[in-house]
Scaffold this active site. Sequence first.
Site, PDB file in Angstrom:
ATOM      1  N   LYS A  50     -33.615  35.935  80.418  1.00  0.00           N
ATOM      2  CA  LYS A  50     -34.640  36.709  79.549  1.00  0.00           C
ATOM      3  C   LYS A  50     -35.853  35.732  79.039  1.00  0.00           C
ATOM      4  O   LYS A  50     -35.896  34.471  78.801  1.00  0.00           O
ATOM      5  CB  LYS A  50     -34.734  37.799  79.126  1.00  0.00           C
ATOM      6  CG  LYS A  50     -34.150  37.192  77.691  1.00  0.00           C
ATOM      7  CD  LYS A  50     -35.019  36.829  76.149  1.00  0.00           C
ATOM      8  CE  LYS A  50     -33.904  35.610  75.034  1.00  0.00           C
ATOM      9  NZ  LYS A  50     -35.137  35.286  74.013  1.00  0.00           N
ATOM     10  N   ASP A  83     -29.593  40.239  71.364  1.00  0.00           N
ATOM     11  CA  ASP A  83     -30.271  40.381  72.739  1.00  0.00           C
ATOM     12  C   ASP A  83     -29.573  41.149  73.748  1.00  0.00           C
ATOM     13  O   ASP A  83     -30.390  41.499  74.233  1.00  0.00           O
ATOM     14  CB  ASP A  83     -30.066  39.595  73.586  1.00  0.00           C
ATOM     15  CG  ASP A  83     -31.359  38.164  72.898  1.00  0.00           C
ATOM     16  OD1 ASP A  83     -31.725  38.554  72.086  1.00  0.00           O
ATOM     17  OD2 ASP A  83     -31.562  36.576  72.509  1.00  0.00           O
TER      18      ASP A  83
END
Length: 295
Positions: A12, A142
């Site tokens: 990401k 996350d």
Amino acid sequence: MRSLHDCPAPAKLNLFLHVVGRRADGYHLLQSVFQLVDRADTLHFDLRDDELIVRTTEVPGVPADQDLIVRALRLLQAEYARRHGRLPPGIDVAVEKILPMGGGLGGGSSDAATALMAANRLWQAGLSQQELMDLGLPLGADIPFFLFGETAFAEGVGERLLPVRGPDCWYVIIEPGVAVPTPAIFSAPDLTRDTGRVIISDFSSSYEVSGKHRGFGKNDLQDVAERLFPPVAQAVEWLGRHGDARMTGSGACVFCAFSSEREADQVVALVPGTWRAWKAHSLSRHPMKSLLQNQ
């Protein structure tokens, strides 16, 4: 079904990352947009005949018992036992690791999220996406995003997620050759902790995909990382000659967006040989979701 192979755990990018406050327990309050890209670790899962969770490959610097993959699977195994009154079979996990540790790409959290999705299917545990997100959050802020599985506007410590449309573009990512420990960044006394809050429409209206991209906002962690880890500052300065370069997460990787693969290839070819650099395309959806749908 006794196995799931070639399971992607994508990286990401934080397209921006603002620190907007701090909770009483010391956790920082953030606003960010998380963007998946098509560079990924690959995981392989096989059910065992006993109840052990076994990582069958070495990950340098990460003992198996500390690996987020193993810890996440043990949590899901315990939740399964709580619901069904018995433990599910154990799992062998093989990891093909290409995402750097301490790079701000979320590699360890992504691996854990992919493991939770795979085991939820192999064990037929039946947890919903939200239940998996709640299970993974204590392990890493996350992890819920990777389970959410699409471009997201994030708030809180990163767990409050809303879908948002992100750019369709190519990124050049530079690995500056250092691993940045997240606690060192968040504990720095000069870290900005009072950036003004934004709303989704502020981000959504900021992108114009024509020529070079100008990113929205900034990364509040970048100044501290550049001070503590000069290679990060050097990579930002170099890549900034080609567009709006910035650090992702708490570092160390640096990225810049481009409208075409050709532009990205041209920049990758120019990156000094002392750094590792690669290109990646934005993803609107986690590829694991498509893989599970086709099983």
